[in-house]
Design a protein around this motif. Structure first.
Motif, short mmCIF file in Angstrom:
data_model
loop_
_atom_site.label_atom_id
_atom_site.label_comp_id
_atom_site.label_asym_id
_atom_site.label_seq_id
_atom_site.Cartn_x
_atom_site.Cartn_y
_atom_site.Cartn_z
N ASP A 20 0.88 -1.16 0.00
CA ASP A 20 0.00 0.00 0.00
C ASP A 20 0.92 1.21 0.00
N SER A 21 0.36 2.39 -0.22
CA SER A 21 1.20 3.57 -0.41
C SER A 21 1.99 3.92 0.85
N SER A 22 1.41 3.67 2.02
CA SER A 22 2.13 3.97 3.25
C SER A 22 3.30 3.02 3.46
N LEU A 23 3.13 1.75 3.10
CA LEU A 23 4.24 0.79 3.18
C LEU A 23 5.36 1.18 2.23
N HIS A 24 4.99 1.63 1.04
CA HIS A 24 5.96 2.08 0.05
C HIS A 24 6.86 3.15 0.65
N LYS A 25 6.25 4.17 1.24
CA LYS A 25 7.03 5.24 1.86
C LYS A 25 7.85 4.72 3.03
N LYS A 26 7.28 3.82 3.81
CA LYS A 26 7.99 3.26 4.96
C LYS A 26 9.26 2.53 4.53
N LEU A 27 9.18 1.76 3.44
CA LEU A 27 10.35 1.03 2.97
C LEU A 27 11.45 1.98 2.48
N LEU A 28 11.07 3.04 1.80
CA LEU A 28 12.04 4.03 1.34
C LEU A 28 12.71 4.73 2.54
N LYS A 29 11.90 5.07 3.53
CA LYS A 29 12.46 5.71 4.72
C LYS A 29 13.39 4.75 5.45
N GLU A 30 13.00 3.48 5.56
CA GLU A 30 13.84 2.48 6.21
C GLU A 30 15.20 2.38 5.54
N THR A 31 15.20 2.35 4.22
CA THR A 31 16.46 2.28 3.48
C THR A 31 17.30 3.51 3.74
N SER A 32 16.67 4.68 3.69
CA SER A 32 17.38 5.93 3.93
C SER A 32 17.98 5.98 5.32
N VAL A 33 17.22 5.55 6.33
CA VAL A 33 17.71 5.55 7.71
C VAL A 33 18.92 4.62 7.86
N LYS A 34 18.84 3.44 7.27
CA LYS A 34 19.93 2.47 7.42
C LYS A 34 21.18 2.91 6.67
N ILE A 35 21.02 3.53 5.52
CA ILE A 35 22.18 4.05 4.79
C ILE A 35 22.84 5.17 5.60
N ALA A 36 22.01 6.07 6.13
CA ALA A 36 22.54 7.18 6.93
C ALA A 36 23.33 6.66 8.11
N ALA A 37 22.81 5.64 8.79
CA ALA A 37 23.50 5.07 9.94
C ALA A 37 24.83 4.46 9.52
N HIS A 38 24.84 3.78 8.39
CA HIS A 38 26.08 3.16 7.91
C HIS A 38 27.13 4.22 7.58
N LEU A 39 26.67 5.37 7.10
CA LEU A 39 27.59 6.44 6.71
C LEU A 39 27.87 7.42 7.87
N ASN A 40 27.33 7.08 9.04
CA ASN A 40 27.50 7.95 10.22
C ASN A 40 26.99 9.36 9.98
N MET A 41 25.82 9.43 9.33
CA MET A 41 25.16 10.71 9.07
C MET A 41 23.82 10.73 9.79
N HIS A 42 23.37 11.93 10.15
CA HIS A 42 22.01 12.06 10.66
C HIS A 42 21.04 11.75 9.53
N HIS A 43 19.93 11.09 9.87
CA HIS A 43 18.99 10.70 8.83
C HIS A 43 18.46 11.90 8.05
N GLU A 44 18.11 12.97 8.75
CA GLU A 44 17.56 14.14 8.07
C GLU A 44 18.55 14.72 7.08
N GLU A 45 19.82 14.77 7.47
CA GLU A 45 20.86 15.30 6.59
C GLU A 45 21.02 14.42 5.35
N PHE A 46 21.07 13.11 5.59
CA PHE A 46 21.22 12.20 4.46
C PHE A 46 20.00 12.22 3.55
#
Length: 256
Positions: A213-239
Motif C-alpha cells: 500500500d502507499s504507506s508501506l511504500h514510503k515506509k520502505l524508502l524511509k527504512e532504506t534511507s535511515v539504514k544508509i545514513a547510519a552506515h555512513l554515520n550521518m544524521h537521517h535528516e541530513e542524508f
C-alpha cells in the motif's frame, strides 16, 4: 518541475505496473513519494505512460528485462518505436544466473541494440540497469556504447565487486539501494566503497514485499534511507535531504 514540493523520497526502481490497483485504475502513490516506474517489456510502455498522467508521482521508464529475452525476444523490436519519447530507460541489462544464462548471448545482442538507440536519442538520459552474474560483460558494453556526458547508468541492486563498481563509477554510474540490499554484507561493502553523491534509493516493489500500500511504500524508502545514513554515520535528516537533492538533480538533467 518533475516532482512536486511535497516529495521526500524518490524510488528509482519500482514496478508500478505490477502493483495491486494498477490494472483497475485504483493505484495511488503516497504524496511524499515519486517513483521511476520501470517496465519489463516495451509493450507495457503505452499503458504506463497513460497511467502516469493519472498517478501523481509516477515517472514511466521504457524497459526490456533481460530475464524475458529468452521467452519474449521479439518484444524488443518495439523499443525503437517508443524510444524517442523515453527520458528514462529501464529495466534493461544482463542476467547470467543459472535460470537465464542460456539466453545470455541474445541478451547481449538486445542490450547492445538498446544502448545504441539510447545513445542516438537526445531525450534519453537515465538508464536503470539489472546486472546479475554478468557484470564484466555489462561493463564492457556500457564502456563501448555510452558517453559519460549524455547517459547516466543507475545500477539496480548491484551485487558485483568493488573493482567492478569502480569501473562503473568511471563512466558516471550511480547505484540504487533497497531495504533488502542494505541488510546484506555485499550491499554494505558497496556503500562503503562509493561516494555518497552516487547513492540513490529504490524498492523493487512488488518483488521485495508480500504486501503493498502507499504507506508501506514510503515506509520502505524511509527504512532504506535511515539504514544508509547510519552506515555512513550521518544524521537521517541530513542524508535524506542529500539523497533527495541527488535524485532531483538527476531528474532535472533528464527532463530539461
Amino acid at each position: 518541475m518533475i516532482v512536486g514540493n511535497d516529495i521526500k523520497y524518490i524510488d528509482f526502481h519500482c514496478h508500478c505496473d505490477l502493483l495491486p490497483g494498477f490494472d483497475n485504475g485504483s493505484l495511488k502513490l503516497d504524496r511524499e513519494v515519486a517513483a521511476i516506474a520501470v517496465t519489463t517489456t516495451p509493450l507495457a510502455w503505452p499503458k504506463n505512460v497513460k497511467e502516469s498522467k493519472r498517478i501523481t508521482g509516477m515517472i514511466p521508464a521504457l524497459g526490456m528485462h533481460p530475464q524475458l529475452i529468452g521467452s519474449r525476444f521479439n518484444d524488443h523490436y518495439s523499443f525503437s518505436k517508443y524510444i524517442q519519447d523515453a527520458s528514462i530507460v529501464g529495466e534493461i541489462g544482463l542476467d547470467g544466473s543459472t535460470a537465464f544464462k542460456e539466453s545470455l548471448a541474445a541478451q547481449e545482442t538486445v542490450l547492445s541494440e538498446i544502448l545504441e538507440l539510447c545513445a542516438e536519442n537526445s531525450k534519453t538520459k537515465v538508464l536503470s540497469i539489472h546486472s546479475l552474474r554478468a557484470e564484466t560483460k555489462l561493463i564492457r558494453l556500457l564502456q563501448q556504447k555510452i558517453s559519460i556526458n549524455s547517459l547516466t547508468p543507475v545500477m539496480h541492486w548491484f551485487t558485483g565487486s568493488a573493482a567492478q563498481a569502480s569501473k562503473l563509477l568511471d563512466i558516471g554510474a550511480k547505484f540504487s539501494f533497497n531495504h533488502k540490499m542494505i541488510r546484506t554484507k555485499s550491499g554494505q561493502n558497496l556503500l562503503s566503497h562509493i561516494p555518497k553523491e552516487t547513492v540513490l534509493i529504490e524498492t523493487d516493489l512488488p518483488f521485495t514485499s508480500k504486501t503493498f500500500d502507499s504507506s508501506l511504500h514510503k515506509k520502505l524508502l524511509k527504512e532504506t534511507s535511515v539504514k544508509i545514513a547510519a552506515h555512513l554515520n550521518m544524521h537521517h535528516e541530513e542524508f535524506s535531504d542529500s539523497i533527495l537533492q541527488n535524485s532531483t538533480e538527476l531528474l532535472a538533467t533528464t527532463f530539461k
